[in-house]
Design a protein around this motif. Structure first.
Motif, mmCIF file in Angstrom:
data_model
loop_
_atom_site.group_PDB
_atom_site.id
_atom_site.type_symbol
_atom_site.label_atom_id
_atom_site.label_comp_id
_atom_site.label_asym_id
_atom_site.label_seq_id
_atom_site.Cartn_x
_atom_site.Cartn_y
_atom_site.Cartn_z
ATOM 1 N N ALA A 169 30.780 -111.815 101.520
ATOM 2 C CA ALA A 169 29.584 -112.181 100.761
ATOM 3 C C ALA A 169 29.693 -111.538 99.381
ATOM 4 O O ALA A 169 30.626 -110.771 99.106
ATOM 5 C CB ALA A 169 28.327 -111.728 101.495
ATOM 6 N N GLU A 170 28.722 -111.802 98.505
ATOM 7 C CA GLU A 170 28.807 -111.380 97.108
ATOM 8 C C GLU A 170 29.044 -109.876 96.927
ATOM 9 O O GLU A 170 29.927 -109.491 96.140
ATOM 10 C CB GLU A 170 27.551 -111.816 96.350
ATOM 11 N N PRO A 171 28.301 -108.986 97.615
ATOM 12 C CA PRO A 171 28.530 -107.556 97.369
ATOM 13 C C PRO A 171 29.961 -107.117 97.684
ATOM 14 O O PRO A 171 30.567 -106.348 96.918
ATOM 15 C CB PRO A 171 27.519 -106.866 98.296
ATOM 16 N N ARG A 172 30.503 -107.627 98.791
ATOM 17 C CA ARG A 172 31.864 -107.229 99.147
ATOM 18 C C ARG A 172 32.885 -107.865 98.202
ATOM 19 O O ARG A 172 33.883 -107.232 97.833
ATOM 20 C CB ARG A 172 32.179 -107.617 100.595
ATOM 21 N N LEU A 173 32.662 -109.103 97.809
ATOM 22 C CA LEU A 173 33.546 -109.742 96.847
ATOM 23 C C LEU A 173 33.575 -108.959 95.541
ATOM 24 O O LEU A 173 34.651 -108.713 94.967
ATOM 25 C CB LEU A 173 33.096 -111.184 96.594
ATOM 26 N N GLN A 174 32.403 -108.532 95.057
ATOM 27 C CA GLN A 174 32.345 -107.748 93.827
ATOM 28 C C GLN A 174 33.112 -106.441 93.976
ATOM 29 O O GLN A 174 33.835 -106.024 93.061
ATOM 30 C CB GLN A 174 30.893 -107.458 93.467
ATOM 31 N N ALA A 175 32.985 -105.808 95.133
ATOM 32 C CA ALA A 175 33.698 -104.553 95.372
ATOM 33 C C ALA A 175 35.212 -104.767 95.360
ATOM 34 O O ALA A 175 35.964 -103.944 94.821
ATOM 35 C CB ALA A 175 33.262 -103.947 96.701
ATOM 36 N N LEU A 176 35.674 -105.871 95.925
ATOM 37 C CA LEU A 176 37.104 -106.165 95.932
ATOM 38 C C LEU A 176 37.613 -106.421 94.516
ATOM 39 O O LEU A 176 38.700 -105.947 94.141
ATOM 40 C CB LEU A 176 37.389 -107.366 96.828
ATOM 41 N N VAL A 177 36.837 -107.161 93.731
ATOM 42 C CA VAL A 177 37.221 -107.421 92.347
ATOM 43 C C VAL A 177 37.266 -106.119 91.564
ATOM 44 O O VAL A 177 38.208 -105.861 90.797
ATOM 45 C CB VAL A 177 36.252 -108.428 91.697
ATOM 46 N N HIS A 237 32.834 -123.981 107.797
ATOM 47 C CA HIS A 237 33.005 -124.839 106.634
ATOM 48 C C HIS A 237 31.954 -124.592 105.549
ATOM 49 O O HIS A 237 32.301 -124.443 104.364
ATOM 50 C CB HIS A 237 32.966 -126.302 107.080
ATOM 51 N N VAL A 238 30.692 -124.558 105.925
ATOM 52 C CA VAL A 238 29.627 -124.387 104.927
ATOM 53 C C VAL A 238 29.773 -123.048 104.205
ATOM 54 O O VAL A 238 29.603 -122.964 102.975
ATOM 55 C CB VAL A 238 28.237 -124.502 105.594
ATOM 56 N N HIS A 239 30.102 -122.022 104.956
ATOM 57 C CA HIS A 239 30.289 -120.708 104.327
ATOM 58 C C HIS A 239 31.430 -120.730 103.323
ATOM 59 O O HIS A 239 31.333 -120.122 102.247
ATOM 60 C CB HIS A 239 30.552 -119.649 105.392
ATOM 61 N N LYS A 240 32.514 -121.421 103.631
ATOM 62 C CA LYS A 240 33.649 -121.493 102.716
ATOM 63 C C LYS A 240 33.243 -122.155 101.399
ATOM 64 O O LYS A 240 33.675 -121.735 100.317
ATOM 65 C CB LYS A 240 34.792 -122.276 103.371
ATOM 66 N N ILE A 241 32.412 -123.183 101.493
ATOM 67 C CA ILE A 241 31.936 -123.848 100.273
ATOM 68 C C ILE A 241 31.091 -122.886 99.443
ATOM 69 O O ILE A 241 31.265 -122.773 98.222
ATOM 70 C CB ILE A 241 31.138 -125.109 100.634
ATOM 71 N N GLU A 242 30.181 -122.182 100.099
ATOM 72 C CA GLU A 242 29.339 -121.207 99.392
ATOM 73 C C GLU A 242 30.197 -120.125 98.746
ATOM 74 O O GLU A 242 29.957 -119.714 97.605
ATOM 75 C CB GLU A 242 28.348 -120.585 100.372
ATOM 76 N N LEU A 243 31.195 -119.655 99.473
ATOM 77 C CA LEU A 243 32.068 -118.612 98.940
ATOM 78 C C LEU A 243 32.838 -119.112 97.724
ATOM 79 O O LEU A 243 33.001 -118.371 96.737
ATOM 80 C CB LEU A 243 33.038 -118.145 100.024
ATOM 81 N N SER A 244 33.306 -120.343 97.767
ATOM 82 C CA SER A 244 34.059 -120.890 96.634
ATOM 83 C C SER A 244 33.219 -120.869 95.363
ATOM 84 O O SER A 244 33.727 -120.579 94.267
ATOM 85 C CB SER A 244 34.507 -122.321 96.947
ATOM 86 N N ARG A 245 31.928 -121.139 95.493
ATOM 87 C CA ARG A 245 31.039 -121.093 94.325
ATOM 88 C C ARG A 245 30.872 -119.665 93.820
ATOM 89 O O ARG A 245 30.789 -119.419 92.607
ATOM 90 C CB ARG A 245 29.695 -121.707 94.690
ATOM 91 N N LEU A 246 30.820 -118.718 94.743
ATOM 92 C CA LEU A 246 30.732 -117.312 94.338
ATOM 93 C C LEU A 246 31.986 -116.864 93.607
ATOM 94 O O LEU A 246 31.918 -116.138 92.606
ATOM 95 C CB LEU A 246 30.510 -116.422 95.568
ATOM 96 N N ILE A 247 33.146 -117.280 94.099
ATOM 97 C CA ILE A 247 34.417 -116.866 93.498
ATOM 98 C C ILE A 247 34.489 -117.293 92.045
ATOM 99 O O ILE A 247 34.983 -116.551 91.185
ATOM 100 C CB ILE A 247 35.596 -117.459 94.303
ATOM 101 N N ARG A 248 33.980 -118.477 91.739
ATOM 102 C CA ARG A 248 34.060 -118.992 90.367
ATOM 103 C C ARG A 248 33.240 -118.174 89.380
ATOM 104 O O ARG A 248 33.398 -118.330 88.163
ATOM 105 C CB ARG A 248 33.604 -120.454 90.326
ATOM 106 N N ARG A 249 32.380 -117.287 89.888
ATOM 107 C CA ARG A 249 31.594 -116.417 88.994
ATOM 108 C C ARG A 249 32.385 -115.189 88.567
ATOM 109 O O ARG A 249 31.912 -114.400 87.739
ATOM 110 C CB ARG A 249 30.312 -115.976 89.692
ATOM 111 N N HIS A 250 33.576 -114.999 89.146
ATOM 112 C CA HIS A 250 34.379 -113.814 88.866
ATOM 113 C C HIS A 250 35.657 -114.187 88.125
ATOM 114 O O HIS A 250 36.166 -115.295 88.257
ATOM 115 C CB HIS A 250 34.725 -113.094 90.174
ATOM 116 N N GLN A 251 36.179 -113.238 87.373
ATOM 117 C CA GLN A 251 37.392 -113.453 86.599
ATOM 118 C C GLN A 251 38.620 -113.161 87.463
ATOM 119 O O GLN A 251 39.398 -112.245 87.199
ATOM 120 C CB GLN A 251 37.382 -112.570 85.352
ATOM 121 N N ILE A 252 38.795 -113.973 88.510
ATOM 122 C CA ILE A 252 39.987 -113.878 89.337
ATOM 123 C C ILE A 252 40.544 -115.283 89.562
ATOM 124 O O ILE A 252 39.805 -116.263 89.497
ATOM 125 C CB ILE A 252 39.710 -113.209 90.705
#
Length: 377
Positions: A93-101, A129-144
């Motif tokens: 989810a977003e908090p963990r993704l931010q921590a990884l970045v 499947h639905v979670h993967k779509i949501e995650l893909s949108r989150l990823i695009r907010r980060h510079q990775i």
């Protein structure tokens, strides 16, 4: 002196919330109790950096099952490695993704099983499947950097154009269209997964059109099934030539399936350095170069391109790891692959693959598996 490897494939766990019927991981997986510790992995990354490796690819299983993944990413970055996370996305989810970045994640690759929700969840054995779509949108907010991987097989190949259009909407820099490779559960399910010649030919046309249409926006890479090729793939760039893989318990392998080969003893990072294993271990030298090759490989002008093909595939199909890969049209045992193709192009292919549990059991367990997205163990 053998040139040092270019990249490290870090299988940090075999735990996974999915039960993909095409999974090529070994059927017998490493136990959680045997996994390398945080400190042990960080030491591995230091050694990899000193060896001049450029990349660390975090995979599994599902690497997000490791609660110390942020520390591991930071350790790889500190070792001078470009970090790539290969994931189903469950547990992110977003908090963990931010921590990884923040820790130094450079690239993320998310797998999709289909563009259609019901089919994707059925193939994966979980409501993902639905979670993967949501995650893909989150990823695009980060510079990775962002890659979407789609595994193609008989169960989904007929609407590949639809799946490519679906991936395009997720806006990755790269999409990988990878036909199933037949190891592990994928080999057990080959009768249900291997597409027909007509399906493969149509898929190649669809991919070629996508490459042209998306040029300059999204890079499209395609991995075709070598059962339909004249010559086999150069598995992992050749045995012990470019890559090292470390499994969750610390064994160092030339590829993820190498442990199926009997008689080979693989060194462990708990006992030997990466440099020693790469340069001197008997396992990495066993199929390195050309001395081991039988005919027709030894005198074939393709031997410096395909290196005799895949040793694990040779073993799994012929019982002999030294045999020419049966996927090669010149192999004495090519009739094994021809028989599989005859079956795939007839009416005898089965309609439903299975994994470690029956599909019915997988669907019954999907709600429990889905809880993994927020509560990984």
């Amino acid at each position: 002196m053998i040139p040092n490897p270019l990249a490290l494939i870090a299988e940090i766990t075999h735990r996974c919330p999915l039960h993909c019927t095409y999974c090529s991981n070994p059927v017998e997986l490493a136990a959680v109790s045997s996994e390398l510790s945080t400190a042990e992995w960080i030491d591995v990354f230091r050694q990899a950096g000193r060896l001049g490796m450029l990349h660390a690819h975090f995979t599994g299983g599902e690497p997000l099952a490791r609660t110390d993944l942020t520390e591991l990413i930071a350790g790889a970055r500190a070792g001078g490695l470009y970090t790539n996370l290969i994931t189903s996305g469950l547990g992110l989810a977003e908090p963990r993704l931010q921590a990884l970045v923040n820790a130094g994640l450079d690239h993320i690759q998310v797998s999709f099983q289909d563009s259609r929700e019901d089919s994707a969840n059925w193939i994966a054995g979980a409501k993902a499947h639905v979670h993967k779509i949501e995650l893909s949108r989150l990823i695009r907010r980060h510079q990775i950097a962002f890659t979407v991987n789609l595994v193609v097989h008989r169960q989904n190949i007929d609407h590949l154009d639809e799946m490519i259009a679906f991936i395009e909407q997720l806006a990755p820099e790269r999409m990988e269209i990878a036909h199933t490779q037949y190891y592990g559960w994928a080999l057990k399910n080959r009768r249900a997964l291997l597409p027909s010649r007509a399906q493969v030919d149509k898929a190649l046309e669809v991919v070629a059109a996508a490459e042209k249409r998306l040029a300059g926006r999204i890079r499209v890479d395609s991995v075709v099934p070598d059962y339909y090729a004249r010559f086999p793939k150069a598995c992992m760039g050749g045995w012990g030539r470019r890559l090292m893989l470390i499994n969750p318990s610390g064994k160092v392998l030339p590829c993820h399936a190498a442990e199926v080969i009997p008689g080979l003893e693989f060194e462990n990072v708990r006992e030997q350095t990466l440099e020693f294993i790469w340069q001197q271990s008997s396992s990495f030298q066993r199929f390195r170069g050309e001395e081991w090759m039988p005919e027709p490989c030894r005198s074939c002008d393709q031997r410096a391109q395909d290196f005799g093909g895949c040793r694990c595939q040779a073993l799994l199909l012929t019982g002999n790891a030294e045999a020419t890969d049966p996927a090669c049209s010149l192999a004495p045992a090519h009739h094994i692959v021809e028989a599989a193709l005859t079956e795939a192009n007839s009416g005898s292919a089965v309609s439903q693959p299975v994994s470690g549990s029956s599909l019915v059991q997988l669907q019954q367990r999907s709600e429990d598996l889905w809880s993994y997205r927020t509560n990984p163990q």
